[in-house]
Write a protein that holds these residues in place. Structure first.
Motif, PDB file in Angstrom:
ATOM      1  N   HIS A 145       0.844  -1.200   0.000  1.00  0.00           N
ATOM      2  CA  HIS A 145       0.000   0.000   0.000  1.00  0.00           C
ATOM      3  C   HIS A 145       0.875   1.244   0.000  1.00  0.00           C
ATOM      4  O   HIS A 145       0.377   2.358   0.020  1.00  0.00           O
ATOM      5  CB  HIS A 145      -0.901   0.018   1.244  1.00  0.00           C
ATOM      6  N   ASP A 146       2.190   1.045  -0.035  1.00  0.00           N
ATOM      7  CA  ASP A 146       3.163   2.129   0.115  1.00  0.00           C
ATOM      8  C   ASP A 146       3.751   2.505  -1.245  1.00  0.00           C
ATOM      9  O   ASP A 146       4.514   1.742  -1.834  1.00  0.00           O
ATOM     10  CB  ASP A 146       4.270   1.684   1.083  1.00  0.00           C
ATOM     11  N   ILE A 147       3.414   3.690  -1.729  1.00  0.00           N
ATOM     12  CA  ILE A 147       3.877   4.098  -3.051  1.00  0.00           C
ATOM     13  C   ILE A 147       5.393   4.277  -3.089  1.00  0.00           C
ATOM     14  O   ILE A 147       6.018   4.121  -4.151  1.00  0.00           O
ATOM     15  CB  ILE A 147       3.171   5.402  -3.488  1.00  0.00           C
ATOM     16  N   GLU A 148       6.031   4.556  -1.946  1.00  0.00           N
ATOM     17  CA  GLU A 148       7.491   4.676  -1.922  1.00  0.00           C
ATOM     18  C   GLU A 148       8.145   3.321  -2.184  1.00  0.00           C
ATOM     19  O   GLU A 148       9.202   3.242  -2.807  1.00  0.00           O
ATOM     20  CB  GLU A 148       7.966   5.254  -0.585  1.00  0.00           C
ATOM     21  N   GLU A 149       7.524   2.246  -1.699  1.00  0.00           N
ATOM     22  CA  GLU A 149       8.035   0.906  -2.004  1.00  0.00           C
ATOM     23  C   GLU A 149       7.932   0.629  -3.500  1.00  0.00           C
ATOM     24  O   GLU A 149       8.806  -0.003  -4.093  1.00  0.00           O
ATOM     25  CB  GLU A 149       7.264  -0.148  -1.214  1.00  0.00           C
ATOM     26  N   VAL A 150       6.856   1.111  -4.104  1.00  0.00           N
ATOM     27  CA  VAL A 150       6.653   0.902  -5.541  1.00  0.00           C
ATOM     28  C   VAL A 150       7.800   1.514  -6.330  1.00  0.00           C
ATOM     29  O   VAL A 150       8.436   0.867  -7.166  1.00  0.00           O
ATOM     30  CB  VAL A 150       5.308   1.507  -5.996  1.00  0.00           C
ATOM     31  N   VAL A 151       8.092   2.805  -6.078  1.00  0.00           N
ATOM     32  CA  VAL A 151       9.084   3.491  -6.909  1.00  0.00           C
ATOM     33  C   VAL A 151      10.506   3.052  -6.606  1.00  0.00           C
ATOM     34  O   VAL A 151      11.396   3.176  -7.460  1.00  0.00           O
ATOM     35  CB  VAL A 151       8.960   5.033  -6.775  1.00  0.00           C
ATOM     36  N   ASN A 152      10.749   2.537  -5.404  1.00  0.00           N
ATOM     37  CA  ASN A 152      12.112   2.139  -5.049  1.00  0.00           C
ATOM     38  C   ASN A 152      12.438   0.687  -5.365  1.00  0.00           C
ATOM     39  O   ASN A 152      13.619   0.333  -5.458  1.00  0.00           O
ATOM     40  CB  ASN A 152      12.367   2.412  -3.566  1.00  0.00           C
TER      41      ASN A 152
END
Length: 287
Positions: A206-213
């Motif tokens: 649910h964490d968009i920062e995990e997505v981009v990293n």
């Protein structure tokens, strides 16, 4: 060869105890790109976890089929087919440490290989191999899983999956409930494993920062349907902060938009991570 995962006109219900939800997934067609990290996002109830569990045969389609390499999961699939799939496609559940049940860490990690037919000796060798991979040492083998910290429990649970030598991994919020430092260590390790093995990895978050990293590709779900499936950059670079889908943008992108508004010019590239934005700021001579 990388594992092929494909959904063909898949619909599915979901049942947890007496609670049953109809049509959690609706006529889903999907082909996961191999050798990449694909992340699935969406609001609660959008069907993310159901999509993962269909890949592993924990939920069966009410219609359609899921192809995992040469194996096919459908409403009447047999147990041997599911066992074959699970031997190659490891699944890490949300809060997997809740499933640690053996008296010792060693027994827990050996359980998977033994279940798939390994000898005691072979299972123990695999346990020794993976414990160091997840950043722990053999000194904890004799401990009870209950004695471990939250981060250690998560690593032991992941080690138990890796001990079966899966070709690919599917993960349901592997960083859930961990402090930021522990979460980063777990996700960094999983990404390095994927790169080292050239594997296919599918992860719910649910964490968009995990997505981009950590992700290469992104699936966005809503009400049991896939509304976007493309590279992370292609999807997020074309969204505004107030997009109609309610998809959050990463902090770096929001800061970039704010800076461009204040400074009156646009950077040369859309930035999704802090490192990308720092590079653009330096190129413009602002740092």
């Amino acid at each position: 060869m990388a594992m092929q995962i494909e959904f063909k006109s898949v619909s599915a219900d979901y049942q947890l105890g007496p609670i049953k939800s109809k049509n959690v997934l609706k006529d889903v067609n999907l082909k996961i790109k191999t050798n990449r990290v694909t992340v699935i996002i969406g609001k609660t109830g959008s069907g993310k976890s159901t999509l993962l569990k269909l890949m592993n045969g924990l939920i069966l389609p009410t219609s359609g089929e899921v192809k995992i390499d040469e194996h096919v999961i459908h409403s009447k699939v047999n147990k041997q087919t599911l066992k074959n799939i699970r031997a190659d496609l490891g699944m890490v559940f949300q809060f997997p440490e809740a499933q640690l049940f053996a008296e010792t860490v060693l027994d827990d990690i050996m359980f998977g290989p033994l279940n798939f037919g390994d000898t005691q000796e072979s299972a123990k060798e695999k346990a020794k191999e993976v414990i160091t991979q997840v950043g722990l040492s053999e000194s904890i083998f004799t401990k009870s899983p209950l004695e471990l910290s939250g981060g250690q429990k998560r690593r032991v649970a992941i080690a138990g999956v890796l001990a079966t030598h899966p070709k690919s991994l599917i993960l349901d919020e592997p960083g859930a409930g961990l402090d930021p430092s522990s979460k980063k260590k777990i996700l960094d390790f999983l990404k390095s494993w994927q790169i080292r093995k050239n594997a296919t990895m599918v992860m719910v978050t649910h964490d968009i920062e995990e997505v981009v990293n950590y992700a290469d590709d992104l699936i966005v779900m809503k009400n049991g349907e896939i509304i976007f499936h493309d590279s992370v950059y292609s999807i997020l670079s074309n969204l505004s902060p107030d997009n109609q889908w309610g998809i959050a943008l990463p902090e770096a992108r929001l800061l970039q938009l704010e800076l461009e508004k204040k400074l009156g010019f646009k950077f040369d590239k859309i930035c999704l991570t802090a490192n990308q934005l720092a590079e653009q700021i330096e190129r413009k001579g602002l740092a």
